[in-house]
Design a protein around this motif. Structure first.
Motif, PDB file in Angstrom:
ATOM      1  N   ALA A  78       0.824  -1.208   0.000  1.00  0.00           N
ATOM      2  CA  ALA A  78       0.000   0.000   0.000  1.00  0.00           C
ATOM      3  C   ALA A  78       0.859   1.260   0.000  1.00  0.00           C
ATOM      4  O   ALA A  78       0.540   2.246  -0.676  1.00  0.00           O
ATOM      5  N   LEU A  86      -7.368   0.542  -3.797  1.00  0.00           N
ATOM      6  CA  LEU A  86      -6.475  -0.577  -3.553  1.00  0.00           C
ATOM      7  C   LEU A  86      -7.266  -1.879  -3.546  1.00  0.00           C
ATOM      8  O   LEU A  86      -8.352  -1.949  -2.967  1.00  0.00           O
ATOM      9  N   ARG A 153      -7.962   4.348  -0.931  1.00  0.00           N
ATOM     10  CA  ARG A 153      -6.723   4.626  -0.203  1.00  0.00           C
ATOM     11  C   ARG A 153      -6.969   5.577   0.968  1.00  0.00           C
ATOM     12  O   ARG A 153      -6.436   5.367   2.068  1.00  0.00           O
TER      13      ARG A 153
END
Length: 234
Positions: A78, A86, A153
């Motif tokens: 990440a 994501l 995110r």
């Protein structure tokens, strides 16, 4: 749809990655694909410190190394990812063909923060089919990382990412998320390996899984649970 980064933690690079990566490339041809390889040691390792491993990595954008455990590996991926959205995906999971359409529809609204797919196993055993059927519902007992976790995110960062645990990092992330948002269940099935069920027996494996979850809820340390999990799969 927001720009997508697919993050795939794995213990090693090898042919077992090929079906997962092929599906990712076919379903999300423009996505960033990050493979995070487990590396022993206390601290994450920068990509430049180790050579790019051999194996079927065609189409992979980045290969990273991180401390062994899905929590640390997913967090490392990440941090390196460029996408606004994501997707954390297990290395033995295969995305459904309609994943891109379902993802675009689900995240068309700004208030959609995270989603999972439904689950199916690569085995026709009727009990595995039943387990998969229940994955259409979101709960502590029916939503796990092997269904793929799609998350914005900004929301991932607000939650503090995954705990740096070797096991149940997915359960804990989803627990935190439910306090602030709804976990959407997308009507497409991620196909995952049933190898552990075939090796240990469908009922026995499910009882082992349930026992680990109960211990987790009772406060047993994730490191201890990981030891029990690995012992049961030798």
């Amino acid at each position: 749809m927001p720009n997508l980064s697919i993050i795939i933690p794995t213990r090693r690079v090898g042919p077992h990655l090929a079906p997962c990566l092929h599906a990712c490339r076919c379903v999300f041809p423009g996505a960033e694909i990050i493979v995070v390889v487990a590396c022993s040691g206390a601290d994450p390792v920068r990509p430049a410190e180790l050579p790019r491993p051999p194996g079927p990595l065609e189409g992979v954008t980045q290969v990273l190394y991180a401390t062994t455990g899905r929590g640390p590996q997913c967090n490392a991926g990440a941090r390196a990812a460029a996408g606004e959205l994501l997707l954390f995906l297990h290395d033995d999971s295969i995305l459904p063909r309609q994943a891109a359409v379902l993802t675009k529809s689900a995240f068309a609204e700004d208030d959609a923060e995270l989603a999972c797919f439904r689950l199916r196993f690569d085995d026709a055993h009727w009990l595995l089919g039943l387990y998969g059927w229940f994955s259409r519902f979101d709960s502590l007992l029916t939503s796990f990382g092997d269904q793929g976790i799609l998350i914005r995110r900004r929301f991932f960062d607000q939650l503090g990412g995954f705990p740096d645990w070797p096991l149940f990092e997915d359960v804990e992330l989803l627990r935190r998320a439910r306090r602030r948002a709804r976990v959407l269940k997308l009507p497409g099935e991620v196909t995952t390996s049933a190898v552990r069920f075939r090796r240990n027996g469908v009922v026995r494996q499910q009882l082992m899984n349930a026992g680990l979850i109960m211990r987790y809820l009772l406060g047993v340390a994730p490191t201890r649970l990981a030891e029990l999990y690995e012992r049961g799969h030798r």
